[in-house]
Scaffold this motif. Structure first.
Motif, PDB file in Angstrom:
ATOM      1  N   GLU A 134     -25.915  -7.225  17.179  1.00  0.00           N
ATOM      2  CA  GLU A 134     -27.066  -6.639  17.718  1.00  0.00           C
ATOM      3  C   GLU A 134     -27.721  -5.741  16.769  1.00  0.00           C
ATOM      4  O   GLU A 134     -28.813  -5.171  16.829  1.00  0.00           O
ATOM      5  CB  GLU A 134     -27.021  -5.946  19.047  1.00  0.00           C
ATOM      6  CG  GLU A 134     -26.426  -6.832  20.070  1.00  0.00           C
ATOM      7  CD  GLU A 134     -25.838  -6.312  21.411  1.00  0.00           C
ATOM      8  OE1 GLU A 134     -25.972  -6.814  22.631  1.00  0.00           O
ATOM      9  OE2 GLU A 134     -25.506  -4.981  21.307  1.00  0.00           O
ATOM     10  N   GLY A 135     -26.984  -5.212  15.730  1.00  0.00           N
ATOM     11  CA  GLY A 135     -27.352  -4.034  14.877  1.00  0.00           C
ATOM     12  C   GLY A 135     -26.278  -3.791  13.975  1.00  0.00           C
ATOM     13  O   GLY A 135     -25.203  -4.299  13.759  1.00  0.00           O
ATOM     14  N   ILE A 136     -26.670  -2.973  12.997  1.00  0.00           N
ATOM     15  CA  ILE A 136     -25.939  -2.685  11.816  1.00  0.00           C
ATOM     16  C   ILE A 136     -25.682  -1.049  11.808  1.00  0.00           C
ATOM     17  O   ILE A 136     -26.500  -0.393  12.095  1.00  0.00           O
ATOM     18  CB  ILE A 136     -26.758  -3.051  10.422  1.00  0.00           C
ATOM     19  CG1 ILE A 136     -27.181  -4.647  10.300  1.00  0.00           C
ATOM     20  CG2 ILE A 136     -25.737  -2.678   9.183  1.00  0.00           C
ATOM     21  CD1 ILE A 136     -28.013  -4.657   9.385  1.00  0.00           C
ATOM     22  N   VAL A 137     -24.351  -0.830  11.651  1.00  0.00           N
ATOM     23  CA  VAL A 137     -23.892   0.692  11.470  1.00  0.00           C
ATOM     24  C   VAL A 137     -23.345   0.671   9.739  1.00  0.00           C
ATOM     25  O   VAL A 137     -22.451   0.080   9.569  1.00  0.00           O
ATOM     26  CB  VAL A 137     -22.818   1.017  12.358  1.00  0.00           C
ATOM     27  CG1 VAL A 137     -22.468   2.405  11.757  1.00  0.00           C
ATOM     28  CG2 VAL A 137     -23.418   1.004  13.670  1.00  0.00           C
ATOM     29  N   CYS A 138     -23.973   1.388   9.124  1.00  0.00           N
ATOM     30  CA  CYS A 138     -23.844   1.515   7.790  1.00  0.00           C
ATOM     31  C   CYS A 138     -23.340   2.816   7.283  1.00  0.00           C
ATOM     32  O   CYS A 138     -24.040   3.888   7.259  1.00  0.00           O
ATOM     33  CB  CYS A 138     -25.027   1.252   6.706  1.00  0.00           C
ATOM     34  SG  CYS A 138     -24.523   1.179   4.903  1.00  0.00           S
ATOM     35  N   CYS A 139     -21.701   2.863   6.878  1.00  0.00           N
ATOM     36  CA  CYS A 139     -21.116   4.154   6.631  1.00  0.00           C
ATOM     37  C   CYS A 139     -21.141   4.223   5.000  1.00  0.00           C
ATOM     38  O   CYS A 139     -21.046   5.226   4.472  1.00  0.00           O
ATOM     39  CB  CYS A 139     -19.975   4.171   7.158  1.00  0.00           C
ATOM     40  SG  CYS A 139     -19.959   4.436   8.747  1.00  0.00           S
ATOM     41  N   GLY A 140     -21.431   3.115   4.217  1.00  0.00           N
ATOM     42  CA  GLY A 140     -21.062   3.167   2.651  1.00  0.00           C
ATOM     43  C   GLY A 140     -20.893   1.848   2.443  1.00  0.00           C
ATOM     44  O   GLY A 140     -20.736   0.957   3.148  1.00  0.00           O
ATOM     45  N   LEU A 141     -20.745   1.393   1.055  1.00  0.00           N
ATOM     46  CA  LEU A 141     -20.609   0.082   0.588  1.00  0.00           C
ATOM     47  C   LEU A 141     -19.047  -0.216   1.035  1.00  0.00           C
ATOM     48  O   LEU A 141     -18.273   0.626   0.954  1.00  0.00           O
ATOM     49  CB  LEU A 141     -20.798   0.221  -0.675  1.00  0.00           C
ATOM     50  CG  LEU A 141     -21.898  -0.152  -1.432  1.00  0.00           C
ATOM     51  CD1 LEU A 141     -23.133   1.001  -1.060  1.00  0.00           C
ATOM     52  CD2 LEU A 141     -22.149  -0.386  -2.820  1.00  0.00           C
ATOM     53  N   PHE A 142     -18.720  -1.486   1.170  1.00  0.00           N
ATOM     54  CA  PHE A 142     -17.249  -1.811   1.408  1.00  0.00           C
ATOM     55  C   PHE A 142     -16.424  -1.483   0.028  1.00  0.00           C
ATOM     56  O   PHE A 142     -15.305  -0.770   0.261  1.00  0.00           O
ATOM     57  CB  PHE A 142     -17.252  -3.266   1.560  1.00  0.00           C
ATOM     58  CG  PHE A 142     -18.070  -3.892   2.901  1.00  0.00           C
ATOM     59  CD1 PHE A 142     -17.268  -3.291   4.080  1.00  0.00           C
ATOM     60  CD2 PHE A 142     -18.662  -4.948   2.725  1.00  0.00           C
ATOM     61  CE1 PHE A 142     -17.991  -3.864   4.992  1.00  0.00           C
ATOM     62  CE2 PHE A 142     -19.380  -5.377   3.664  1.00  0.00           C
ATOM     63  CZ  PHE A 142     -18.845  -4.947   5.041  1.00  0.00           C
ATOM     64  N   ASP A 143     -17.018  -1.366  -0.970  1.00  0.00           N
ATOM     65  CA  ASP A 143     -16.215  -0.893  -2.165  1.00  0.00           C
ATOM     66  C   ASP A 143     -17.100  -0.356  -2.958  1.00  0.00           C
ATOM     67  O   ASP A 143     -17.731  -0.701  -3.850  1.00  0.00           O
ATOM     68  CB  ASP A 143     -15.274  -1.961  -3.136  1.00  0.00           C
ATOM     69  CG  ASP A 143     -14.659  -1.581  -4.051  1.00  0.00           C
ATOM     70  OD1 ASP A 143     -14.463  -0.573  -4.477  1.00  0.00           O
ATOM     71  OD2 ASP A 143     -13.874  -2.451  -4.369  1.00  0.00           O
ATOM     72  N   ASP A 144     -17.214   1.019  -3.012  1.00  0.00           N
ATOM     73  CA  ASP A 144     -18.323   1.620  -3.909  1.00  0.00           C
ATOM     74  C   ASP A 144     -18.028   2.019  -5.135  1.00  0.00           C
ATOM     75  O   ASP A 144     -18.388   2.454  -6.095  1.00  0.00           O
ATOM     76  CB  ASP A 144     -18.621   3.111  -3.154  1.00  0.00           C
ATOM     77  CG  ASP A 144     -17.428   3.865  -2.831  1.00  0.00           C
ATOM     78  OD1 ASP A 144     -16.328   3.662  -3.333  1.00  0.00           O
ATOM     79  OD2 ASP A 144     -17.682   4.848  -2.261  1.00  0.00           O
ATOM     80  N   LEU A 145     -16.682   1.627  -5.428  1.00  0.00           N
ATOM     81  CA  LEU A 145     -16.123   1.861  -7.021  1.00  0.00           C
ATOM     82  C   LEU A 145     -16.474   0.701  -7.880  1.00  0.00           C
ATOM     83  O   LEU A 145     -16.581   0.599  -9.011  1.00  0.00           O
ATOM     84  CB  LEU A 145     -14.721   2.141  -7.073  1.00  0.00           C
ATOM     85  CG  LEU A 145     -14.188   3.404  -6.597  1.00  0.00           C
ATOM     86  CD1 LEU A 145     -12.655   3.375  -6.414  1.00  0.00           C
ATOM     87  CD2 LEU A 145     -14.844   4.645  -7.018  1.00  0.00           C
ATOM     88  N   THR A 146     -16.753  -0.472  -7.107  1.00  0.00           N
ATOM     89  CA  THR A 146     -16.925  -1.920  -7.973  1.00  0.00           C
ATOM     90  C   THR A 146     -18.509  -2.330  -7.471  1.00  0.00           C
ATOM     91  O   THR A 146     -19.046  -3.066  -8.148  1.00  0.00           O
ATOM     92  CB  THR A 146     -15.967  -2.888  -7.719  1.00  0.00           C
ATOM     93  OG1 THR A 146     -15.877  -3.140  -6.385  1.00  0.00           O
ATOM     94  CG2 THR A 146     -14.770  -2.367  -8.084  1.00  0.00           C
ATOM     95  N   GLU A 147     -18.990  -2.121  -6.162  1.00  0.00           N
ATOM     96  CA  GLU A 147     -20.151  -2.915  -5.783  1.00  0.00           C
ATOM     97  C   GLU A 147     -21.573  -1.952  -6.134  1.00  0.00           C
ATOM     98  O   GLU A 147     -21.474  -0.688  -6.336  1.00  0.00           O
ATOM     99  CB  GLU A 147     -20.162  -3.060  -4.312  1.00  0.00           C
ATOM    100  CG  GLU A 147     -18.996  -4.097  -4.074  1.00  0.00           C
ATOM    101  CD  GLU A 147     -18.798  -4.205  -2.354  1.00  0.00           C
ATOM    102  OE1 GLU A 147     -18.805  -5.476  -1.867  1.00  0.00           O
ATOM    103  OE2 GLU A 147     -19.165  -3.522  -1.619  1.00  0.00           O
ATOM    104  N   VAL A 148     -22.350  -2.535  -6.298  1.00  0.00           N
ATOM    105  CA  VAL A 148     -23.893  -2.057  -6.114  1.00  0.00           C
ATOM    106  C   VAL A 148     -24.670  -2.469  -5.062  1.00  0.00           C
ATOM    107  O   VAL A 148     -24.335  -3.803  -4.352  1.00  0.00           O
ATOM    108  CB  VAL A 148     -24.391  -2.235  -7.549  1.00  0.00           C
ATOM    109  CG1 VAL A 148     -23.781  -1.640  -8.605  1.00  0.00           C
ATOM    110  CG2 VAL A 148     -24.596  -3.886  -7.726  1.00  0.00           C
ATOM    111  N   PRO A 149     -25.766  -1.949  -4.736  1.00  0.00           N
ATOM    112  CA  PRO A 149     -26.492  -2.325  -3.572  1.00  0.00           C
ATOM    113  C   PRO A 149     -26.995  -3.906  -3.792  1.00  0.00           C
ATOM    114  O   PRO A 149     -27.306  -4.566  -2.567  1.00  0.00           O
ATOM    115  CB  PRO A 149     -27.880  -1.420  -3.432  1.00  0.00           C
ATOM    116  CG  PRO A 149     -27.119  -0.300  -3.993  1.00  0.00           C
ATOM    117  CD  PRO A 149     -26.271  -0.695  -5.021  1.00  0.00           C
ATOM    118  N   GLU A 150     -27.272  -4.088  -4.994  1.00  0.00           N
ATOM    119  CA  GLU A 150     -27.808  -5.660  -5.193  1.00  0.00           C
ATOM    120  C   GLU A 150     -26.799  -6.822  -4.645  1.00  0.00           C
ATOM    121  O   GLU A 150     -27.214  -7.801  -4.213  1.00  0.00           O
ATOM    122  CB  GLU A 150     -27.936  -5.937  -6.784  1.00  0.00           C
ATOM    123  CG  GLU A 150     -28.853  -7.335  -6.806  1.00  0.00           C
ATOM    124  CD  GLU A 150     -30.321  -7.235  -6.488  1.00  0.00           C
ATOM    125  OE1 GLU A 150     -30.684  -8.451  -6.041  1.00  0.00           O
ATOM    126  OE2 GLU A 150     -30.840  -6.215  -6.160  1.00  0.00           O
TER     127      GLU A 150
END
Length: 289
Positions: A134-150
């Protein structure tokens, strides 16, 4: 024109309370800066109170535990208030529904499972796949050491098409983890908005986190507050929106913009940089000390 100071002690006696940012001001994500700790300890010794105000997407007690592990002494602060606290309150209130797609890491588990006392009787929050949410909860990227928003573009487009709102638990776009710059939840929320989706924010520079800090500390509108931070898109406009003075720490995220000496920002470069962003913090300092 911002006033460049050498130490917090130069102006600290004019204030009752500090709303002090963490990452980039008190520590670099791995270790604290001793001079910054000493500055906060001295402010408290003089009768002031210190709220560590962070856009971390976790409830305050997890932030406090992280500070303990880093070696930040408890006598440097009175209270921790996080974006996670304010966003968690909104989540349990049902801001994005009760079936949510959680973009989060293992370290964010407490955001979902540590239910505040006032929400103990609320219907549970269920984490489900994006296609069932029903909605999204975003605490951060799943892997912020390897991923980028794209990496999230396709999933965010699909979420927008489903009309899902995104609750952003951390409005920061980037932070520096030691020498490495990593993306935060704010980067995904920004992308989602650019794609036409709706994002909800509760950390700096938005009012809920400041309201929460005042309530928990038990202060009124007459308290003299100084906001300390290195975020030109979060700490500084947040202070302006609250009508409180700001101390901009130039040696944080924007350290490379003000000359070769991080401890001593070039006044002309600083003024030009601030003017281009239409921000005017009352004070600036190289590093908190």
């Amino acid at each position: 024109m911002t006033q460049i100071i050498r130490s917090l002690a130069e102006v600290g006696t004019h204030y009752d309370v500090l709303f002090c940012d963490l990452w980039g001001c008190l520590h670099n994500g791995k270790a604290p800066w001793p001079a910054a700790i000493a500055a906060l300890q001295a402010f408290r010794a003089g009768g002031g109170r210190v709220v560590l105000m962070t856009n971390a997407p976790r409830p305050w007690k997890y932030v406090a535990e992280q500070l303990d592990r880093m070696g930040v002494p408890r006598d440097a602060w009175d209270l921790v208030v996080s974006s996670g606290d304010a966003a968690q309150d909104a989540m349990f209130a049902g801001a994005v529904g009760r079936r949510v797609w959680a973009i989060a890491q293992d370290k964010d588990e407490g955001f979902f499972t540590d239910i505040p006392e006032e929400w103990q009787d609320a219907p549970p929050i269920q984490r489900v796949p994006m296609t069932e949410a029903e909605g999204i909860v975003c605490c951060g990227l799943f892997d912020d050491l390897t991923e980028v928003p794209e990496d999230y573009r396709t999933r965010l487009i699909l979420s927008r098409e489903r009309g899902l709102k995104l609750l952003c638990a951390n409005p920061d776009v980037v932070v520096d983890l030691g020498e490495k710059r990593v993306y935060c939840a704010g980067a995904l929320a920004e992308m989602y908005q650019n794609l036409g989706g709706e994002a909800l924010y509760f950390g700096k520079p938005h009012p809920p986190i400041y309201d929460l800090a005042r309530r928990r500390l038990g202060i009124d509108d007459n308290a003299r507050i100084l906001a300390v931070g290195d975020g030109i898109a979060t700490d500084i406009p947040g202070a302006a929106g609250e009508g409180i003075d700001a101390l901009f720490v130039t040696g944080g995220l924007a350290a490379a913009e003000f000359g070769p000496d991080v401890e001593n920002p070039d006044p002309a470069m600083l003024e030009e940089w601030l003017a281009m962003r239409a921000e005017a913090p009352r004070y600036s300092i190289g590093r908190l000390r």
